[in-house]
Design a protein around this motif. Structure first.
Motif, PDB file in Angstrom:
ATOM      1  N   LEU A 107       3.455  13.763  -9.343  1.00  0.00           N
ATOM      2  CA  LEU A 107       2.740  12.614  -9.626  1.00  0.00           C
ATOM      3  C   LEU A 107       1.210  12.925  -9.842  1.00  0.00           C
ATOM      4  O   LEU A 107       0.258  12.175 -10.752  1.00  0.00           O
ATOM      5  CB  LEU A 107       3.069  11.600  -8.756  1.00  0.00           C
ATOM      6  N   HIS A 108       0.653  13.554  -9.009  1.00  0.00           N
ATOM      7  CA  HIS A 108      -0.829  14.072  -9.122  1.00  0.00           C
ATOM      8  C   HIS A 108      -1.317  14.632 -10.449  1.00  0.00           C
ATOM      9  O   HIS A 108      -2.194  14.366 -10.958  1.00  0.00           O
ATOM     10  CB  HIS A 108      -1.132  14.911  -7.866  1.00  0.00           C
ATOM     11  N   TYR A 109      -0.247  15.677 -10.824  1.00  0.00           N
ATOM     12  CA  TYR A 109      -0.641  16.345 -12.148  1.00  0.00           C
ATOM     13  C   TYR A 109      -0.609  15.393 -13.491  1.00  0.00           C
ATOM     14  O   TYR A 109      -1.310  15.769 -14.148  1.00  0.00           O
ATOM     15  CB  TYR A 109       0.250  17.414 -12.037  1.00  0.00           C
ATOM     16  N   ALA A 110       0.530  14.671 -13.239  1.00  0.00           N
ATOM     17  CA  ALA A 110       0.648  13.747 -14.430  1.00  0.00           C
ATOM     18  C   ALA A 110      -0.679  12.717 -14.372  1.00  0.00           C
ATOM     19  O   ALA A 110      -1.103  12.434 -15.404  1.00  0.00           O
ATOM     20  CB  ALA A 110       1.879  12.939 -14.428  1.00  0.00           C
ATOM     21  N   ALA A 111      -0.978  12.442 -13.213  1.00  0.00           N
ATOM     22  CA  ALA A 111      -2.089  11.259 -13.174  1.00  0.00           C
ATOM     23  C   ALA A 111      -3.213  12.078 -13.683  1.00  0.00           C
ATOM     24  O   ALA A 111      -4.255  11.338 -14.265  1.00  0.00           O
ATOM     25  CB  ALA A 111      -2.314  10.639 -11.689  1.00  0.00           C
ATOM     26  N   GLY A 112      -3.524  13.194 -13.187  1.00  0.00           N
ATOM     27  CA  GLY A 112      -4.716  13.810 -13.553  1.00  0.00           C
ATOM     28  C   GLY A 112      -4.933  14.203 -15.006  1.00  0.00           C
ATOM     29  O   GLY A 112      -5.870  14.486 -15.478  1.00  0.00           O
ATOM     30  N   ALA A 113      -3.612  14.564 -15.571  1.00  0.00           N
ATOM     31  CA  ALA A 113      -3.779  14.576 -17.053  1.00  0.00           C
ATOM     32  C   ALA A 113      -3.794  13.385 -18.129  1.00  0.00           C
ATOM     33  O   ALA A 113      -3.589  13.502 -18.991  1.00  0.00           O
ATOM     34  CB  ALA A 113      -2.378  15.426 -17.358  1.00  0.00           C
ATOM     35  N   GLY A 114      -3.598  12.096 -17.258  1.00  0.00           N
ATOM     36  CA  GLY A 114      -3.605  11.014 -17.909  1.00  0.00           C
ATOM     37  C   GLY A 114      -2.335  10.749 -18.707  1.00  0.00           C
ATOM     38  O   GLY A 114      -2.450   9.880 -19.625  1.00  0.00           O
ATOM     39  N   GLU A 115      -1.287  10.943 -18.200  1.00  0.00           N
ATOM     40  CA  GLU A 115       0.230  10.976 -18.985  1.00  0.00           C
ATOM     41  C   GLU A 115       0.719   9.843 -18.341  1.00  0.00           C
ATOM     42  O   GLU A 115       1.588   9.843 -17.260  1.00  0.00           O
ATOM     43  CB  GLU A 115       1.163  12.168 -18.616  1.00  0.00           C
ATOM     44  N   LEU A 116       0.434   8.634 -18.779  1.00  0.00           N
ATOM     45  CA  LEU A 116       0.500   7.208 -18.303  1.00  0.00           C
ATOM     46  C   LEU A 116       2.393   7.136 -18.426  1.00  0.00           C
ATOM     47  O   LEU A 116       2.851   6.659 -17.219  1.00  0.00           O
ATOM     48  CB  LEU A 116       0.051   6.078 -18.903  1.00  0.00           C
ATOM     49  N   GLU A 117       2.991   7.527 -19.357  1.00  0.00           N
ATOM     50  CA  GLU A 117       4.427   7.523 -19.629  1.00  0.00           C
ATOM     51  C   GLU A 117       4.947   8.009 -18.587  1.00  0.00           C
ATOM     52  O   GLU A 117       6.200   7.877 -18.053  1.00  0.00           O
ATOM     53  CB  GLU A 117       4.679   7.747 -20.966  1.00  0.00           C
ATOM     54  N   VAL A 118       4.641   9.441 -18.049  1.00  0.00           N
ATOM     55  CA  VAL A 118       5.226  10.250 -17.301  1.00  0.00           C
ATOM     56  C   VAL A 118       4.994   9.889 -16.138  1.00  0.00           C
ATOM     57  O   VAL A 118       5.902   9.746 -15.270  1.00  0.00           O
ATOM     58  CB  VAL A 118       4.679  11.897 -17.523  1.00  0.00           C
ATOM     59  N   VAL A 119       3.584   9.342 -15.510  1.00  0.00           N
ATOM     60  CA  VAL A 119       3.513   8.713 -14.095  1.00  0.00           C
ATOM     61  C   VAL A 119       4.504   7.631 -14.172  1.00  0.00           C
ATOM     62  O   VAL A 119       5.120   7.498 -12.957  1.00  0.00           O
ATOM     63  CB  VAL A 119       2.070   8.238 -14.564  1.00  0.00           C
ATOM     64  N   THR A 120       4.515   6.930 -15.104  1.00  0.00           N
ATOM     65  CA  THR A 120       5.570   5.790 -14.876  1.00  0.00           C
ATOM     66  C   THR A 120       7.146   6.011 -14.649  1.00  0.00           C
ATOM     67  O   THR A 120       7.586   5.572 -13.724  1.00  0.00           O
ATOM     68  CB  THR A 120       5.505   4.711 -16.245  1.00  0.00           C
ATOM     69  N   LEU A 121       7.409   7.117 -15.135  1.00  0.00           N
ATOM     70  CA  LEU A 121       8.682   7.623 -15.204  1.00  0.00           C
ATOM     71  C   LEU A 121       8.881   8.140 -13.697  1.00  0.00           C
ATOM     72  O   LEU A 121       9.879   7.841 -13.040  1.00  0.00           O
ATOM     73  CB  LEU A 121       9.092   8.750 -16.154  1.00  0.00           C
ATOM     74  N   LEU A 122       8.048   8.890 -13.345  1.00  0.00           N
ATOM     75  CA  LEU A 122       8.079   9.614 -11.928  1.00  0.00           C
ATOM     76  C   LEU A 122       7.962   8.379 -10.808  1.00  0.00           C
ATOM     77  O   LEU A 122       8.874   8.391  -9.989  1.00  0.00           O
ATOM     78  CB  LEU A 122       6.843  10.446 -11.711  1.00  0.00           C
ATOM     79  N   VAL A 123       7.131   7.425 -11.064  1.00  0.00           N
ATOM     80  CA  VAL A 123       7.100   6.161 -10.063  1.00  0.00           C
ATOM     81  C   VAL A 123       8.490   5.464 -10.005  1.00  0.00           C
ATOM     82  O   VAL A 123       8.882   5.184  -8.894  1.00  0.00           O
ATOM     83  CB  VAL A 123       5.828   5.456 -10.455  1.00  0.00           C
ATOM     84  N   GLU A 124       8.980   5.491 -11.147  1.00  0.00           N
ATOM     85  CA  GLU A 124      10.313   4.554 -11.258  1.00  0.00           C
ATOM     86  C   GLU A 124      11.364   5.716 -10.651  1.00  0.00           C
ATOM     87  O   GLU A 124      12.539   4.913 -10.145  1.00  0.00           O
ATOM     88  CB  GLU A 124      10.529   4.443 -12.714  1.00  0.00           C
ATOM     89  N   HIS A 125      11.247   6.701 -10.498  1.00  0.00           N
ATOM     90  CA  HIS A 125      12.034   7.455  -9.764  1.00  0.00           C
ATOM     91  C   HIS A 125      11.720   8.010  -8.333  1.00  0.00           C
ATOM     92  O   HIS A 125      12.315   8.829  -7.885  1.00  0.00           O
ATOM     93  CB  HIS A 125      12.487   8.813 -10.801  1.00  0.00           C
ATOM     94  N   GLY A 126      11.084   7.111  -7.662  1.00  0.00           N
ATOM     95  CA  GLY A 126      10.684   7.404  -6.478  1.00  0.00           C
ATOM     96  C   GLY A 126       9.417   8.105  -5.811  1.00  0.00           C
ATOM     97  O   GLY A 126       9.184   8.554  -4.785  1.00  0.00           O
ATOM     98  N   ALA A 127       8.436   8.519  -6.743  1.00  0.00           N
ATOM     99  CA  ALA A 127       7.495   9.249  -6.582  1.00  0.00           C
ATOM    100  C   ALA A 127       6.599   8.307  -5.638  1.00  0.00           C
ATOM    101  O   ALA A 127       6.373   7.234  -6.015  1.00  0.00           O
ATOM    102  CB  ALA A 127       6.707   9.775  -7.739  1.00  0.00           C
ATOM    103  N   ASP A 128       5.936   8.871  -4.520  1.00  0.00           N
ATOM    104  CA  ASP A 128       5.128   8.113  -3.660  1.00  0.00           C
ATOM    105  C   ASP A 128       3.713   7.861  -4.290  1.00  0.00           C
ATOM    106  O   ASP A 128       2.973   9.073  -4.066  1.00  0.00           O
ATOM    107  CB  ASP A 128       5.114   9.067  -2.276  1.00  0.00           C
ATOM    108  N   THR A 129       3.180   6.831  -4.779  1.00  0.00           N
ATOM    109  CA  THR A 129       1.937   6.456  -5.255  1.00  0.00           C
ATOM    110  C   THR A 129       0.743   6.713  -4.102  1.00  0.00           C
ATOM    111  O   THR A 129      -0.181   6.694  -4.237  1.00  0.00           O
ATOM    112  CB  THR A 129       1.878   5.095  -5.762  1.00  0.00           C
ATOM    113  N   GLY A 130       1.281   6.727  -2.641  1.00  0.00           N
ATOM    114  CA  GLY A 130       0.429   6.749  -1.522  1.00  0.00           C
ATOM    115  C   GLY A 130       0.130   8.209  -1.126  1.00  0.00           C
ATOM    116  O   GLY A 130      -0.617   8.363  -0.308  1.00  0.00           O
ATOM    117  N   ALA A 131       0.891   9.089  -1.440  1.00  0.00           N
ATOM    118  CA  ALA A 131       0.902  10.576  -0.995  1.00  0.00           C
ATOM    119  C   ALA A 131      -0.462  11.161  -1.389  1.00  0.00           C
ATOM    120  O   ALA A 131      -1.170  10.942  -2.464  1.00  0.00           O
ATOM    121  CB  ALA A 131       1.984  11.524  -1.725  1.00  0.00           C
ATOM    122  N   VAL A 132      -0.868  12.036  -0.306  1.00  0.00           N
ATOM    123  CA  VAL A 132      -2.277  12.715  -0.569  1.00  0.00           C
ATOM    124  C   VAL A 132      -1.852  14.190  -0.861  1.00  0.00           C
ATOM    125  O   VAL A 132      -0.817  14.873  -0.335  1.00  0.00           O
ATOM    126  CB  VAL A 132      -3.172  12.474   0.454  1.00  0.00           C
TER     127      VAL A 132
END
Length: 292
Positions: free
Chosen positions: A241-266
């Motif tokens: 998720l960090h890499y998708a967010a850093g690259a600005g890939e909103l569609e991939v970010v959404t996909l990862l979140v929907e599949h359980g990626a932790d938005t609060g992870a550091v």
């Protein structure tokens, strides 16, 4: 602040943030891996079969490739350990810094022993240099410096810094090569790292296992179709998720979140959330989505 602090800071930064973290997960097979025929490594010598690094004097015109074991012993024992004991141990043998009596312990035949030796050598050297004042740094090495008796301690400290960085870089490269050698034998990993999403889909459909970090590795390489294929195959989304967010890939970010990626992870390096990565790399839409 003394010059010893400035000189040590160079080594500390390299050791703490570059070299030592790169040794995490070192295996025995990797430690002793010989990347080419004729590589120098640790070999049993003498009646007792004690391990020693291969070496010739004078050196060949083109020295052989070495193993991680060879480089690790050189750093831990020869560069750091022997010199630390020669100059900073009050009970050290009355001998120059190359003398074997400064490190009489058996050399490690496994990765865990090598890491312990590296850490001990670094600790001894670091503590010794940290205790020096400017006057001590400018003092000649004397007889324990052998052929370098007239050099100052400061010059030796700089030399040790260079040696650790040079040989440490060799170890890191050998780790990269070992990983690449192993990766190309795994059809899922090989396809993912070259960005071949259809091949990833075929390999996972055929039952190929997906290592836990592979989605993050693919995301770090911006292989977004591979990320999609791996997630579709049920691979864990952790770390990507960090890499998708850093690259600005909103569609991939959404996909990862929907599949359980932790938005609060550091992340391990900067201790930042995915939203903070998106904000830093100026992707406000992604940052806003992750901050909901």
């Amino acid at each position: 602040m003394t010059w010893s602090a400035d000189l040590l800071e160079q080594l500390e930064f390299y050791w703490t943030f570059h070299f030592r973290p790169r040794l995490a997960g070192l295996t025995d097979d990797e430690y002793l891996w010989e990347p080419v025929d004729g590589a120098w490594s640790l070999r049993p010598v003498g009646p007792g079969g004690a391990l020693e690094p291969e070496f010739l004097q004078p050196e060949p015109p083109i020295p052989p490739v070495t193993t991680i074991a060879w480089r690790a012993v050189h750093i831990g024992r020869d560069v750091l350990g022997k010199r630390a004991r020669a100059f900073f141990d009050p009970d050290a043998a009355d001998a120059d810094m190359y003398d074997a009596r400064h490190w009489p312990a058996a050399l490690p035949g496994d990765a865990a022993g090598a890491l312990a030796m590296l850490d001990e050598g670094y600790r001894l050297w670091h503590e010794g240099v940290a205790a020096l004042d400017d006057e001590a740094l400018l003092r000649p090495l004397g007889p324990r410096g052998a052929a370098y008796a007239e050099d100052t301690m400061a010059k030796l400290v700089l030399h040790v810094n260079r040696e650790v960085m040079a040989h440490g870089a060799e170890i890191c490269l050998l780790r990269d090569l070992y990983r690449a050698y192993a990766d190309r034998r795994d059809p899922v990993v090989a396809a993912a790292l070259r960005g071949d999403a259809p091949a990833v889909a075929r390999a996972t459909a055929d039952g190929g296992a997906v290592r836990p970090t592979l989605v993050a590795e693919a995301a770090g390489l911006h292989h977004w179709d591979v990320v999609r294929a791996l997630v579709a195959a049920g691979a864990p989304a952790d770390g990507a998720l960090h890499y998708a967010a850093g690259a600005g890939e909103l569609e991939v970010v959404t996909l990862l979140v929907e599949h359980g990626a932790d938005t609060g992870a550091v992340d391990d390096r900067f201790r930042l959330t995915p939203a903070a990565w998106a904000d830093y790399f100026q992707h406000p839409e992604v940052a806003a989505y992750l901050s909901r």
